[in-house]
Each structure stands twice: as structure tokens, then as C-alpha cells.
Design an enzyme around this catalytic site. Structure first.
Site, PDB file in Angstrom:
ATOM      1  N   GLU A 286      -9.819 -32.656   3.925  1.00  0.00           N
ATOM      2  CA  GLU A 286     -10.928 -33.606   3.887  1.00  0.00           C
ATOM      3  C   GLU A 286     -11.732 -33.618   5.188  1.00  0.00           C
ATOM      4  OE1 GLU A 286      -8.975 -36.847   0.760  1.00  0.00           O
ATOM      5  OE2 GLU A 286      -8.785 -37.200   2.905  1.00  0.00           O
TER       6      GLU A 286
ATOM      7  N   TRP B 250      -1.301 -31.279  -3.328  1.00  0.00           N
ATOM      8  CA  TRP B 250      -1.507 -32.666  -3.724  1.00  0.00           C
ATOM      9  C   TRP B 250      -2.609 -32.851  -4.763  1.00  0.00           C
ATOM     10  CZ3 TRP B 250      -5.903 -35.779  -2.958  1.00  0.00           C
ATOM     11  CH2 TRP B 250      -6.910 -35.228  -2.167  1.00  0.00           C
TER      12      TRP B 250
ATOM     13  N   ARG C 212      -3.174 -46.343   8.698  1.00  0.00           N
ATOM     14  CA  ARG C 212      -4.040 -47.346   8.066  1.00  0.00           C
ATOM     15  C   ARG C 212      -3.480 -48.746   8.303  1.00  0.00           C
ATOM     16  NH1 ARG C 212      -4.690 -42.530   5.363  1.00  0.00           N
ATOM     17  NH2 ARG C 212      -6.855 -41.823   5.658  1.00  0.00           N
TER      18      ARG C 212
ATOM     19  N   HIS D 125     -10.174 -36.456  10.086  1.00  0.00           N
ATOM     20  CA  HIS D 125      -9.255 -37.588  10.233  1.00  0.00           C
ATOM     21  C   HIS D 125      -8.925 -37.831  11.706  1.00  0.00           C
ATOM     22  CE1 HIS D 125      -8.501 -38.232   5.943  1.00  0.00           C
ATOM     23  NE2 HIS D 125      -8.503 -36.913   5.811  1.00  0.00           N
TER      24      HIS D 125
ATOM     25  N   TRP E   8       0.484 -43.821   1.038  1.00  0.00           N
ATOM     26  CA  TRP E   8      -0.709 -44.074   1.851  1.00  0.00           C
ATOM     27  C   TRP E   8      -0.918 -45.580   1.909  1.00  0.00           C
ATOM     28  CZ3 TRP E   8      -2.352 -39.996   4.400  1.00  0.00           C
ATOM     29  CH2 TRP E   8      -2.168 -38.706   3.854  1.00  0.00           C
ATOM     30  N   THR E   9      -1.299 -46.106   3.076  1.00  0.00           N
ATOM     31  CA  THR E   9      -1.193 -47.557   3.266  1.00  0.00           C
ATOM     32  C   THR E   9      -2.522 -48.274   3.456  1.00  0.00           C
ATOM     33  OG1 THR E   9      -0.839 -47.279   5.654  1.00  0.00           O
ATOM     34  CG2 THR E   9       1.120 -47.322   4.236  1.00  0.00           C
TER      35      THR E   9
ATOM     36  N   ASP F 281      -4.750 -41.012  12.321  1.00  0.00           N
ATOM     37  CA  ASP F 281      -5.861 -40.869  11.381  1.00  0.00           C
ATOM     38  C   ASP F 281      -7.068 -41.595  11.959  1.00  0.00           C
ATOM     39  OD1 ASP F 281      -7.357 -40.506   8.809  1.00  0.00           O
ATOM     40  OD2 ASP F 281      -5.364 -39.976   8.088  1.00  0.00           O
TER      41      ASP F 281
END
Length: 509
Positions: free
Chosen positions: A309, A375, A143, A245, A450-451, A172
């Protein structure tokens, strides 16, 4: 040091009456197998005493610093990290079961030296070993890209807190960060997005900047990071997420997508992309070729495949995908995802590695050779353990360091959620009521960086610390020794060390 001011707190700590003072001729005594530990300790001692320290393998004299390991072979798979440290007037002796154990003790000495005057250390005896085998930090560089020096700085801070795994999220939808020589467009196209969302993902209308964002690591730069980590005995686990992703990869190679005639850009907003891989033989061959290069670079026994996801709308509507399902005799898109992951898992296993997946993979037909990263909630982790899977715990409620850590009105923009420092200190890796069989399956836990809303090093510091200090203690120190009030006292002292390292942590409330 009448009271223990170390962080994480050692299992056993005893203050001794006599202190150690470095003499002009004091040196480090260590065998060649402990050269990384001796070299780092020499750096720390030189900074504290203002002189160079010699490393020798000969006979020790009074006042010397002795490093030794019972087993000098650096085991590859969860070696003992049990170390014993004695600091006294006649010298310092650090003994570990393995080189990894000695590495953890060196970081304890580093903390003590950061507190010292001219290298003088208070006498103490420590007998210590970690609660968890896997004590990790997950770091997303897709990200927002972070340089090699910034990644190495994070590794150094992890070492200071006795963390031992960097879970490195390299690809990603928003950027592919790893050079793959066989597929140059992954970085020529996939590493660069045209612009980036500014403000909250949920705000309307959305706002964007006009600045392209990109960056990737050459394979030589990856080796630089791996060498830096290895000298601190930190395992680096690469993460290549699939089949979702993957929009950056599909932007680079449209034939990987379900509609190869369509062209996509590298995703410029956050959230989950609907563009996922076409599960055909050509795509599987592509993934195998990519992972071949990944495994040649990374010595890690684990390869993280994600499998989370994965939006399946394209699979549901795409005629080619439905024909593929019929060909394979599969009844649902979830079964198709499980088939895809099994194919890749078998390839990875043939190369002597194991795969890791997020807990969504429990929903398909997978085998207990895989490792689960739990998670979403504690129940997912308990289910994984009960079904015989080795498990890494990073429950979002306690371990997601991109979550808000105070009043949303006054905190910097973040992804949301609620994770103040005290809540991070409540992480429980071993669930109450777990059977011995379940407990044996718990590898450990990790914090998650996570960024999407972490764009630079200062913001990374602010989000990672001091919550990362709390998580490090819960992963190292047995729960019986974890007391919130006492932790706060040690943390206030420890923040002085972070100040000296230039860490821009969030101030305590």
C-alpha cells in the site's frame, strides 16, 4: 474423557480406562533443557491441585509427571513439534521430538487441568503434530497501543491454542512504537498523535476525540516480551513497514520525506497515507541503522518489511524522486520501490536474516529468498508458491479478525467485511490442486488483528475469540479431522476455559 474436548483437536486421541490422580509426593521430572516447560507446567499443576510442585531431574516414581525430548537442543528454524502424551494411573509421560514439541504438549495438559477437579486427569494417549510450521497471530499496536502486560496476555492465549508466531506490527502512519536509541525523535514525536478518529472512516463529516494517543516500548520492555514469548517457545517477528506506512517516521524526521521543507503530524485518521519515504541514500542509511537495532533486539530469523500500500503520488510529482529514478535507470515508480526493497533486503541478508513482505511485492522484481504473506486473495498465494516463494496464508476473507462477525447493525463498530465464526473455520492453507512443489513452499498461516477499531483489551478479546480458536485448529489439525459440527461441540466446552482466564470473547450465535 471418553470424547476429545481439546482445541485444536489432536491428530490421534485415544481414551484410556484408568485415570491419573496427583499424590502428595508427585513431582515433575525434567532435564535442565526443559526448564521453561517444567516451570510452566508446575504453575498449571499448582493452580489445579492447590500445592507447590517440585521439579527434579532424578529418577521418576509412580505418579510423577515426566517431560522428555529426543533432541534437547532447541532448533531455531522450524523444529519438529511432534509430541506424544500418555496419562495413566501410574503417571504422566510427555515426550517430544524437541523442546518446542514438549511446549505444545504442556499446553494440552494445561487445557486438561483447567477441566479437572483437584488435578485429577482422565486417562488418554495422544500422538500429535501440527499441519503447519507457521501458526501465527498478527498484532498491530500502531493504530492503538497495547501495554507489555496486554501483549504478554495475548502471547499466553496464543500458547494455549498452540500458535507459535507473533507477527508484531510495531510501526505505521498512526504511531511508531519501538525505541530506537540512535533516533530518539521516532518515539519522542512519532509515538504520539494529537487526536484520533471516532466512528467510521467512511462517515461524513468525520468526528474526532480531543485526547492525544501514544505509547511505545523501550528496548528493555521489548526484551521482557521476548523472554515471555521464548518461555512459551513462541517466535516474535518484528514488522517495520516501508516505504509506505511511514508518516510517523516522516513526522519525526522530515528529511526522510520527499519534501523535507514540509512538516507532517503523526496521522490521526485511518486509511493509507500519501506521505512515503524519499528513496535516497540518506533514507536507506536511516533504515539500515534502524534495522541494525531491531536485529540486535530480536533474534527472529525473519524481519517483516511490509512493502504494501505504498501510494506513489508523491514519487510521481516530486522532482527529486524523478531525478533519482533517472540516475538509477529505472522506468517506473514500481521499479523504484523494488529497488528500495532490494537494497534493504540485501542489508538484512548480510546479517543472516530473511525478509518478509506482503503480497504486493510480487509486482516488482524480487527474489525467492523473500517470504510472502498472502493477504489479498487466494490467487496471490498460489502465484507466490508457483514462483517458488515460501508463503504465509492470511487471506482477508477468512483470517482478518478485525472484520465484522455478525449483523453490522448489532455488532460493535469495526472496519467492515464479513467474517463470521463458521467462515473463519473454512480457512484452507493448502490450496486444492496444489502441486507437491507448491505445497512444500507453504510455511503456514496466521490471523490478522489490525487495531483501527480495537482500542482496548476487551475489544481485542471480542474480535480475536472465538474466531482465533477456529483459525488455530485449521492451522494445527489436518483437514480430514476438521468437522464443523464436532468443532462446535468442543468449542462450547473450550469457552469455559476462556471464561476462567477472563477472556471477553464474542458469545456464540
Amino acid at each position: 474423557m471418553t470424547d476429545c474436548m481439546l482445541l485444536p483437536r489432536p491428530t490421534e486421541f485415544q481414551a484410556l480406562a484408568e485415570n491419573w490422580e496427583p499424590a502428595g509426593g508427585s513431582k515433575i521430572i525434567a532435564p535442565a533443557e526443559l526448564e521453561p516447560e517444567a516451570a510452566l507446567l508446575a504453575e498449571y499443576l499448582s493452580a489445579a491441585t492447590g500445592r507447590e510442585w517440585r521439579i527434579d531431574s532424578g529418577k521418576a516414581a509412580a505418579g510423577d509427571v515426566i517431560l522428555e525430548a529426543a533432541d534437547l537442543v532447541a532448533a531455531a528454524n522450524w523444529p519438529s513439534e511432534h509430541y506424544r502424551l500418555r496419562v495413566a494411573a501410574d503417571g504422566i509421560r510427555l515426550t517430544g521430538d524437541t523442546p518446542q514439541a514438549v511446549a505444545r504438549g504442556v499446553q494440552v495438559l494445561r487445557q486438561m487441568l483447567m477441566d479437572s477437579s483437584e488435578g485429577r486427569l482422565p486417562g488418554c494417549a495422544i500422538d500429535d503434530k501440527p499441519l503447519c510450521r507457521w501458526r501465527g497471530m498478527h498484532f498491530d499496536v500502531s493504530r492503538h497501543f497495547f501495554t507489555v502486560s496486554e501483549v504478554c496476555r495475548l502471547l499466553d492465549l496464543m500458547a494455549l491454542h498452540r500458535l507459535n508466531v507473533l507477527h508484531w506490527h510495531l510501526t505505521d502512519d498512526q504511531g511508531w512504537r519501538l525505541e530506537i536509541k540512535r533516533y530518539p525523535r521516532l518515539t519522542e514525536v512519532g509515538s504520539r498523535r494529537a487526536y484520533t478518529l471516532r466512528g467510521s472512516f467512511y462517515a461524513r463529516p468525520r468526528r474526532y476525540d480531543d485526547t492525544p494517543h501514544g505509547g511505545f516500548y523501550t528496548q528493555e520492555e521489548i526484551r521482557t516480551v521476548l523472554e515471555y514469548a521464548a518461555r512459551r517457545r513462541i517466535l516474535v517477528v518484528p514488522a517495520i513497514d516501508m516505504p509506505g506506512h511511514m508518516q510517523a517516521a516522516v513526522a519525526a524526521y522530515p528529511e526522510l520525506g520527499n519534501y523535507p521543507e514540509r512538516r507532517h503530524e503523526v496521522r490521526c485518521i485511518w486509511g493509507i497515507s500519501s506521505h512515503i519515504l524519499f528513496p535516497g541514500e540518506e533514507t536507506i542509511a536511516f533504515i539500515e541503522n534502524v534495522l541494525q537495532e531491531v536485529m540486535e533486539l530480536f533474534p527472529s530469523p525473519y524481519i517483516h518489511l511490509g512493502a504494501d500500500e505504498a501510494a506513489k503520488a508523491e514519487w510521481e510529482e516530486c522532482r527529486r524522486v524523478q531525478e533519482r529514478m533517472a540516475e538509477l535507470g529505472l522506468r517506473s515508480e514500481s521499479e523504484l520501490q523494488s529497488y528500495f526493497i532490494r537494497r534493504i533486503k540485501n542489508f538484512v541478508c548480510r546479517h543472516g536474516r530473511r525478509i518478509i513482505g506482503w503480497d504486493e511485492v510480487l509486482e516488482g522484481g524480487i527474489s525467492p529468498e523473500e517470504v510472502i504473506v498472502s493477504w489479498r486473495n487466494p490467487e496471490c498465494g498460489e502465484e507466490a508458491m508457483a514462483r517458488g516463494f515460501e508463503t504465509i496464508v492470511c487471506n482477508a476473507y477468512y483470517a482478518y479478525l478485525d472484520y465484522c462477525q455478525g449483523n453490522p447493525e448489532t455488532e460493535p463498530l469495526n472496519i467492515g467485511g464479513d467474517l463470521p465464526l463458521e467462515k473463519a473455520y473454512q480457512l484452507e492453507v493448502f490450496p486444492a490442486g496444489a502441486t507437491p512443489e507448491m505445497t512444500e513452499k507453504i510455511l503456514g498461516g496466521q490471523g490478522q488483528l489490525w487495531t483501527e477499531y480495537i482500542a482496548d483489551q476487551d475489544q481485542l478479546d471480542y474480535m480475536a475469540f472465538p474466531r482465533g480458536c477456529a483459525l488455530a485448529e485449521r492451522l494445527w489439525t489436518p483437514a480430514v479431522h476438521c468437522r464443523w459440527e464436532e468443532f462446535q461441540t468442543r468449542l462450547r466446552h473450550h469457552l469455559g476455559r476462556l471464561d476462567r482466564l477472563g477472556v471477553k470473547y464474542r458469545p456464540l450465535d
